[in-house]
Structure formats: C-alpha cells, structure tokens
Design a protein around this motif. Structure first.
Motif, PDB file in Angstrom:
ATOM      1  N   ILE A  20      61.283  21.194  21.562  1.00 60.38           N
ATOM      2  CA  ILE A  20      59.939  20.645  21.443  1.00 60.38           C
ATOM      3  C   ILE A  20      59.106  21.414  20.426  1.00 60.38           C
ATOM      4  O   ILE A  20      58.247  20.832  19.752  1.00 60.38           O
ATOM      5  CB  ILE A  20      59.242  20.606  22.827  1.00 60.38           C
ATOM      6  CG1 ILE A  20      58.047  19.639  22.796  1.00 60.38           C
ATOM      7  CG2 ILE A  20      58.827  21.994  23.258  1.00 60.38           C
ATOM      8  CD1 ILE A  20      58.431  18.182  22.672  1.00 60.38           C
ATOM      9  N   SER A  21      59.343  22.697  20.263  1.00 60.36           N
ATOM     10  CA  SER A  21      58.587  23.478  19.277  1.00 60.36           C
ATOM     11  C   SER A  21      58.858  22.986  17.862  1.00 60.36           C
ATOM     12  O   SER A  21      57.964  23.000  17.006  1.00 60.36           O
ATOM     13  CB  SER A  21      58.932  24.967  19.395  1.00 60.36           C
ATOM     14  OG  SER A  21      60.312  25.182  19.169  1.00 60.36           O
ATOM     15  N   ALA A  26      56.032  21.490  15.231  1.00 58.98           N
ATOM     16  CA  ALA A  26      55.901  21.945  13.839  1.00 58.98           C
ATOM     17  C   ALA A  26      55.981  20.762  12.883  1.00 58.98           C
ATOM     18  O   ALA A  26      55.243  20.699  11.880  1.00 58.98           O
ATOM     19  CB  ALA A  26      56.979  22.973  13.517  1.00 58.98           C
ATOM     20  N   LEU A  27      56.858  19.822  13.166  1.00 61.97           N
ATOM     21  CA  LEU A  27      56.983  18.649  12.307  1.00 61.97           C
ATOM     22  C   LEU A  27      55.743  17.774  12.378  1.00 61.97           C
ATOM     23  O   LEU A  27      55.247  17.282  11.348  1.00 61.97           O
ATOM     24  CB  LEU A  27      58.224  17.847  12.712  1.00 61.97           C
ATOM     25  CG  LEU A  27      58.511  16.583  11.908  1.00 61.97           C
ATOM     26  CD1 LEU A  27      58.779  16.910  10.442  1.00 61.97           C
ATOM     27  CD2 LEU A  27      59.695  15.823  12.514  1.00 61.97           C
ATOM     28  N   LEU A  28      55.213  17.587  13.587  1.00 61.34           N
ATOM     29  CA  LEU A  28      54.030  16.744  13.743  1.00 61.34           C
ATOM     30  C   LEU A  28      52.833  17.297  12.981  1.00 61.34           C
ATOM     31  O   LEU A  28      51.973  16.530  12.509  1.00 61.34           O
ATOM     32  CB  LEU A  28      53.684  16.596  15.221  1.00 61.34           C
ATOM     33  CG  LEU A  28      54.668  15.772  16.072  1.00 61.34           C
ATOM     34  CD1 LEU A  28      54.281  15.840  17.540  1.00 61.34           C
ATOM     35  CD2 LEU A  28      54.731  14.330  15.598  1.00 61.34           C
ATOM     36  N   ALA A  43      54.930  10.870  20.880  1.00 64.22           N
ATOM     37  CA  ALA A  43      56.116  11.490  20.271  1.00 64.22           C
ATOM     38  C   ALA A  43      56.675  12.575  21.184  1.00 64.22           C
ATOM     39  O   ALA A  43      57.898  12.679  21.369  1.00 64.22           O
ATOM     40  CB  ALA A  43      55.765  12.067  18.906  1.00 64.22           C
ATOM     41  N   ARG A  44      55.805  13.380  21.764  1.00 69.32           N
ATOM     42  CA  ARG A  44      56.268  14.452  22.669  1.00 69.32           C
ATOM     43  C   ARG A  44      56.898  13.861  23.931  1.00 69.32           C
ATOM     44  O   ARG A  44      57.919  14.364  24.420  1.00 69.32           O
ATOM     45  CB  ARG A  44      55.100  15.353  23.015  1.00 69.32           C
ATOM     46  CG  ARG A  44      54.547  16.129  21.814  1.00 69.32           C
ATOM     47  CD  ARG A  44      53.438  17.090  22.217  1.00 69.32           C
ATOM     48  NE  ARG A  44      52.880  17.754  21.030  1.00 69.32           N
ATOM     49  CZ  ARG A  44      51.784  17.344  20.394  1.00 69.32           C
ATOM     50  NH1 ARG A  44      51.134  16.263  20.841  1.00 69.32           N
ATOM     51  NH2 ARG A  44      51.356  17.981  19.330  1.00 69.32           N
ATOM     52  N   MET A  45      56.311  12.797  24.458  1.00 72.86           N
ATOM     53  CA  MET A  45      56.878  12.153  25.636  1.00 72.86           C
ATOM     54  C   MET A  45      58.260  11.579  25.322  1.00 72.86           C
ATOM     55  O   MET A  45      59.205  11.721  26.112  1.00 72.86           O
ATOM     56  CB  MET A  45      55.942  11.036  26.121  1.00 72.86           C
ATOM     57  CG  MET A  45      56.363  10.406  27.447  1.00 72.86           C
ATOM     58  SD  MET A  45      55.260   9.038  27.928  1.00 72.86           S
ATOM     59  CE  MET A  45      53.677   9.887  27.944  1.00 72.86           C
ATOM     60  N   ALA A  46      58.394  10.949  24.169  1.00 73.29           N
ATOM     61  CA  ALA A  46      59.685  10.380  23.772  1.00 73.29           C
ATOM     62  C   ALA A  46      60.730  11.470  23.616  1.00 73.29           C
ATOM     63  O   ALA A  46      61.881  11.320  24.050  1.00 73.29           O
ATOM     64  CB  ALA A  46      59.519   9.603  22.459  1.00 73.29           C
TER      65      ALA A  46
END
Length: 396
Positions: free
Chosen positions: A191-192, A196-198, A159-162
């Motif tokens: 990204i922060s 938080a969502l993840l 998810a972070r890479m996307a």
C-alpha cells in the motif's frame, strides 16, 4: 448518471436494421480516404503518423478509392470521405464530420470519453464509488468472466480500497487509462507504493481519467483478437504480440502476428486452435458484444488484447486487458491480409506479421513492406514493416 448501457433496442426494429440502408448509401458515396487528427487525440510519434498515413493509403488501394492526405475541416466537408482517425472519436465530433455509420471510418465512435480508454474494462469498488457520467455497472457486471480481477477508480480513496482487495492475489498493475504500448503502467506490491504513486497524480486527473488496478500476471502471453470491416470486406483474427526493448531501455509493444480468416467470428472459431487461444477468442467476443450495447457506439475495427499468465499465487489466469478500436500496431497486418484476400479470392486464411524494431542494427525480410526506417525525433532509430508469412486457400 449510471447504467446508460442498454440490453435491448429502443424499438421493435433493431438498430442494425434501421441503419443498414444508410450504411449502404454512405458506402456507395465514398470516393476518397483521409487521415484525421481528432480534437482529443494524444500526441503521436513521427513513425506513428507515418504509419497512420500508410494505413489510410492501404485502405484506399483495397477499395479502389483515392487517397486525399490529411483532412482539413477548414478546406472541405466530410461528404464522400472515408476517415482514418488517430483516436476513437466521440459522438459529437463524428457527427460534425458527417460520420453516421461504421462504413465511414476505420476505427470507432464512442458516446463517452471513458469508453475509449482502459477505464471501461473493470467495475467500481462499490455502489457509492465515484464515476463519470454515462458509467454502466451492468457492462462491468457482464465482463466478470472475460477480464482479470481488477477495478476502475476515480478517487484516491477508492484506489486504496481496490488495492486492499486485490493484494491477496499478489502484486497489482496500476494503469493510466490513456496509456498505450505498455506506457503508463506501474507494478506495486504494498500500500505504501500505491500511496507514493497516487501522489504523482492530481486529484483532478484521477477524477477526469481514472486509474485501473488489476492483478499483475507473470510470464504473460498477450494475444490479439479482433475483427476489421472495410467496405464489404470483413476479416477476423487471433494472434500474439511481441514485446521489445526500445531505445530508452523500456519494454514496449513490438508487433503482432495474426492468423486472419475471411469472414466473421463463426469462421474464426471454425479454425483449429489450442484451448488457450479459444478462451481468448471467447473472452474478446464477450467484451465486443457488450461494448456494442452502448447506445451510440459503432466500430469498424475491433481489437482486443488478452493477457494470459500466472498471478502472484501461481494461479493461471486469462482476461482482456483492453480494447483498441482506433488504428493500432496490428493495423498494417490486418490490411496486408485484407489486400491478400482481395487479390486472391481462393484464399480463406492469411497469416501476417507487423514488426517494430528499435536501434540501428535491424534486418528487413526480402518480402517485407517497410513503413518507417530511420530516426524518429522522439523515439530514436527504429524500423516498422509488415510481411505476409502464409496464405491458405479454401478447403476443396
């Protein structure tokens, strides 16, 4: 296992040829229509259950079948029945009900769970990314021109890479694949906010269901493009959706206006339409064609939401948001058009509108067919109705 999607039939005789005889026999055997609540179906609002029953009753009237209420597997077999499920069925459940072809249900059958969700729409971040069994990189590759920039992920790292790849285009819309009607979606700009969502999801939830990250559009118009086949009757349509504010102050789906034509995709494309609508139809057809190539997939209802608007850099974009193969918000409009075509064989185009209004101060057009008007225990006071607004005969 990857690439279960196939590009050609497994034998010289096409799958449609092999199943045509069985489909005809199953259609001839149908005597009654039933509502079916699937094993994995999500909870439904009271007004949604009421509308699902009305959809089933309408299908029965169009075809001269009887309506037999809610199916109870403990009381009867599926023989001679036409099913209206609350969700897309998985293949094993459909087989248990005796469903072998699209003529036996209003909806669809999918070979894997992710296919019936938003997760199918986008590709993975790379060849090493996490994925469920049955995932097809070929499907995602063929969707490049039909969907918005985006990715489906099954891990927080992916998810972070996307997100880092999509942020240059502006804010990102993160979607829970099982959400519907505008629920389960969050717009993030850094990204922060993603981190938080993840944290609100367990790793197991992301692995099981995935998340969709997609370029967020401003000033969006959502178009509905689809095709419905019931018995020997087929309609194909394009239209637009409306958003409304519900009783909790959230923007949600509020209905669809459809321009329906008697026949298939060719008849739809013969209609006059502007360039944006024609692009939406083309993108929906691409999505539909590739979904059909999953072994074990079958559908009698094919509905695609196509979003058109500006990304964060001011570039206009168009792409399929998601597919809806089960009974949905536009279903009552589809069936109103089907009924109009059945009652008047001279008609070639019918415009029909399904409407959902929240609150107590609602107005009902004189020609409307009301599906629900009252207090939903979970959703509050609301009104649902459908109206046929225009009917055009064939050109002389």
């Amino acid at each position: 296992m990857d690439d279960m999607w196939t590009s050609s039939p497994s034998s010289p005789q096409s799958r449609s040829d092999l199943t045509a005889g069985r489909s005809s026999l199953e259609l001839q055997a149908i005597r009654a229509v039933v509502v079916y609540f699937s094993r994995l179906g999500a909870p439904m609002y009271t007004h949604e259950k009421a509308t699902l029953s009305i959809v089933a009753e309408s299908i029965a009237r169009v075809n001269g079948w009887s309506y037999a209420g809610v199916f109870d597997v403990a009381e009867r077999s599926g023989r001679g029945l036409y099913f209206v499920p609350d969700d897309t069925l998985l293949r094993n459940e459909a087989q248990d009900l005796g469903i072998h072809c699209s003529h036996q249900l209003y909806g669809a059958v999918a070979p894997y769970p992710f296919i019936k969700t938003k997760a199918i729409t986008h590709g993975l971040v790379n060849a090493r990314a996490s994925r469920p069994y049955g995932w097809s990189s070929a499907f995602a590759g063929n969707m490049q021109g039909a969907v918005l920039p985006g990715y489906t992920v099954f891990s927080a790292d992916d998810a972070r890479m996307a997100a880092m790849r999509l942020f240059p285009l502006g804010p990102i819309r993160v979607k829970e694949p099982l959400g519907d009607g505008g629920h389960g979606q969050t717009v993030i700009a850094r990204i922060s906010e993603l981190d938080a969502l993840l944290e609100t999801f367990s790793p197991e939830h992301i692995v099981s269901h995935g998340l969709v990250l997609e370029t967020h559009l401003r000033g969006v118009t959502t178009r509905s493009v689809g095709q419905t086949t019931i018995g020997n009757r087929m309609i194909t349509y394009h239209g637009t959706q409306r958003a409304v504010t519900n009783n909790h102050g959230l923007s949600v789906y509020g209905g669809s206006h459809l321009v329906c034509v008697r026949g298939g995709w060719a008849e739809l494309e013969d209609l006059p339409m502007d360039a944006e609508t024609r692009l939406a139809v083309s993108q929906a057809r691409t999505y539909d064609h590739n979904a059909d190539r999953y072994p074990g997939f079958l559908a009698s209802r094919r509905n695609y939401d196509v979003g058109q608007g500006m990304d964060g850099r001011g570039q206009w974009r168009s792409g399929v948001f998601e597919a809806s193969w089960r009974s949905g918000g536009a279903s009552t409009a589809e069936l109103a058009a089907l009924m109009a075509f059945t009652q008047d064989t001279s008609l070639q185009v019918v415009e029909a509108t399904s409407v959902k209004q929240f609150g107590r101060r609602t107005k009902i057009p004189a020609s409307a067919v009301v599906h629900f008007h009252g207090d939903d225990p979970q959703d509050g006071p609301l009104l649902r109705y459908t109206v046929v607004t225009r009917a055009m005969p064939r050109a002389a």
